[in-house]
Design a protein around this motif. Structure first.
Motif, PDB file in Angstrom:
ATOM      1  N   ILE A  51       0.864  -1.183   0.000  1.00  0.00           N
ATOM      2  CA  ILE A  51       0.000   0.000   0.000  1.00  0.00           C
ATOM      3  C   ILE A  51       0.900   1.232   0.000  1.00  0.00           C
ATOM      4  N   THR A  52       0.667   2.151  -0.943  1.00  0.00           N
ATOM      5  CA  THR A  52       1.556   3.292  -1.096  1.00  0.00           C
ATOM      6  C   THR A  52       0.877   4.645  -0.900  1.00  0.00           C
ATOM      7  N   GLU A  53      -0.454   4.694  -0.970  1.00  0.00           N
ATOM      8  CA  GLU A  53      -1.141   5.978  -0.830  1.00  0.00           C
ATOM      9  C   GLU A  53      -2.554   5.748  -0.314  1.00  0.00           C
ATOM     10  N   ILE A  54      -2.992   6.630   0.583  1.00  0.00           N
ATOM     11  CA  ILE A  54      -4.342   6.541   1.152  1.00  0.00           C
ATOM     12  C   ILE A  54      -4.979   7.929   1.100  1.00  0.00           C
ATOM     13  N   MET A  55      -6.038   8.067   0.328  1.00  0.00           N
ATOM     14  CA  MET A  55      -6.838   9.286   0.331  1.00  0.00           C
ATOM     15  C   MET A  55      -8.071   8.998   1.181  1.00  0.00           C
ATOM     16  N   TYR A  56      -7.966   9.296   2.479  1.00  0.00           N
ATOM     17  CA  TYR A  56      -9.004   8.868   3.418  1.00  0.00           C
ATOM     18  C   TYR A  56     -10.023   9.955   3.733  1.00  0.00           C
ATOM     19  N   ASN A  57      -9.667  11.227   3.527  1.00  0.00           N
ATOM     20  CA  ASN A  57     -10.602  12.306   3.849  1.00  0.00           C
ATOM     21  C   ASN A  57     -10.488  13.411   2.809  1.00  0.00           C
ATOM     22  N   PRO A  58     -10.921  13.138   1.573  1.00  0.00           N
ATOM     23  CA  PRO A  58     -10.828  14.146   0.513  1.00  0.00           C
ATOM     24  C   PRO A  58     -11.850  15.258   0.720  1.00  0.00           C
ATOM     25  N   THR A  59     -11.667  16.362   0.008  1.00  0.00           N
ATOM     26  CA  THR A  59     -12.635  17.455   0.113  1.00  0.00           C
ATOM     27  C   THR A  59     -13.983  17.046  -0.468  1.00  0.00           C
ATOM     28  N   GLU A  60     -13.968  16.217  -1.503  1.00  0.00           N
ATOM     29  CA  GLU A  60     -15.184  15.606  -2.042  1.00  0.00           C
ATOM     30  C   GLU A  60     -15.272  14.205  -1.456  1.00  0.00           C
ATOM     31  N   PRO A  61     -16.263  13.931  -0.586  1.00  0.00           N
ATOM     32  CA  PRO A  61     -16.284  12.682   0.195  1.00  0.00           C
ATOM     33  C   PRO A  61     -16.168  11.401  -0.613  1.00  0.00           C
ATOM     34  N   ASN A  62     -16.631  11.404  -1.862  1.00  0.00           N
ATOM     35  CA  ASN A  62     -16.646  10.166  -2.648  1.00  0.00           C
ATOM     36  C   ASN A  62     -15.411   9.978  -3.522  1.00  0.00           C
TER      37      ASN A  62
END
Length: 372
Positions: free
Chosen positions: A167-178
């Motif tokens: 695992i190299t990247e986690i977008m867990y709380n973006p500005t656009e939830p989806n």
């Protein structure tokens, strides 16, 4: 289920591509059930009336009988089968919600088809060793005379998945939830197939039959349409997962086809503040680190260089890693003609160009002082 409800719903999708002349439902059950094919009732045992979400079996089915398949001829319902996708649904019931055991196991046996099974996709006649090209679930029967054995099945893991998938990247709380996503990379020197690799904690996702070349990235996304509208259609997408990453941080677990752990770590929202709702992602600093416990450590992660992250690629060469340049000394209250000053220190062994960087003592104006 125990002490809560005597009912359990089971849904088994299946596909057919031929016509049959007979159909048998084999069931092991403790204590009762009602079975449906494509919404039409085809069999029931130990239950009368209209079933409800909390129904109970009208009588018990002894353990000695329950463990044996009961063969039920449902040939009269062959017309309910469709070419393509079908669904076997079973409303299974215990005689009591406090019963100490429960069993439901079913299989459909069709015969008299107008196709040659030996030519069907995924069906092989065993005549010698079979080479598995990737991780796969194998199901097998033995034909003795005119009698087939019970179905046996096993999962086999193929390839260095545990050693080379990270695992190299986690977008867990973006500005656009989806717009959530998790990125993975093959850090090995040979192509791997991700079939049956799965996320078992944090999100739910089973990887399809997809190959990942050395160094290549792939992402699992929360919403494919929204992701592609933001990032385009050229990113390698494994599929769309169910569930949602916790904005406050949570444990992520990734397993290979036979349940061996690839990753088991917890990310935290306090590691890098700009990744928590400000549009940046968490990026692992060293995907090739052999110490997998380092994924549990803040200093192993950095924020992405740009808002939106960098799904499908590594942005590590754009900026130095966190801690490469640090504030080493500050004179904040000078006297007479002396000026205040800040000393910066390069902690690495290579030169770093800091021209165009900024210093600030104001959170509201992060670009207050530019380094020439």
């Amino acid at each position: 289920m125990y002490a809560r409800n005597a009912t359990c719903y089971v849904r088994i999708p299946f596909t057919i591509d031929t016509n049959y002349t007979s159909l048998t439902l084999n069931v092991r059950y403790d204590d009762g059930f009602v079975a449906y094919i494509n919404g039409v009732e085809v069999a029931r045992r130990n239950f009368n009336g209209i079933p409800a979400w909390n129904s109970r079996a009208s009588s018990s089915h002894s353990d000695s009988a329950a463990v044996l398949f009961e063969n039920i001829d449902i040939t009269d319902f062959l017309s309910e089968l469709h070419q393509g996708d079908n669904l076997l649904a079973i409303h299974a019931m215990n005689s009591s919600k406090t019963s100490s055991d429960f069993l439901i196991s079913a299989e459909l046996i069709a015969a008299g088809g107008d196709s040659d099974d030996s030519a069907a996709e995924g069906i092989l006649e065993y005549t010698g060793p079979i080479t598995l090209p990737h991780s796969v679930q194998v199901k097998a029967r033995v034909l003795s005379g005119e009698t087939w054995s019970a179905l046996n099945e096993a999962v086999y893991a193929v390839g260095p998945i545990v050693e080379n998938l990270r695992i190299t990247e986690i977008m867990y709380n973006p500005t656009e939830p989806n717009e959530e996503f998790i990125e993975l990379q093959n850090i090995g020197s040979e192509t791997i197939n991700l079939n049956l690799v799965s996320f078992t904690n944090g999100i739910d996702f089973i990887f399809p039959n997809v190959e990942l070349a050395p160094g290549e990235h792939i992402v699992a996304v929360q919403n494919r349409n929204i992701f592609e509208s933001r990032y385009g259609g050229n990113i390698n997408i494994a599929g769309q997962y169910s569930g949602k990453l916790n904005n406050a941080g949570e444990r992520i677990e990734l397993q290979d086809a036979i349940g061996r752990t690839i990753h088991n770590f917890r990310y935290r929202d306090g590691w890098r503040s700009i990744t928590d709702g400000e549009g940046f992602s968490l990026m692992i600093i060293d995907p090739a680190n052999t110490d997998l416990s380092s994924w549990d450590v803040k200093d192993s992660w950095r924020p992405s260089v740009y808002a939106g992250g960098s799904p499908g690629q590594d942005d590590g060469a754009i900026l130095p890693e966190p801690g490469a340049v640090v504030i080493n000394e500050v004179l904040a209250h000078s006297h007479a003609e002396a000026s205040d000053w800040i000393e910066l220190y390069n902690t690495t062994g290579t030169a770093i160009d800091i021209g165009g960087w900024f210093l600030s003592d104001s959170y509201d104006n992060l670009f207050k002082y530019e380094i020439a």
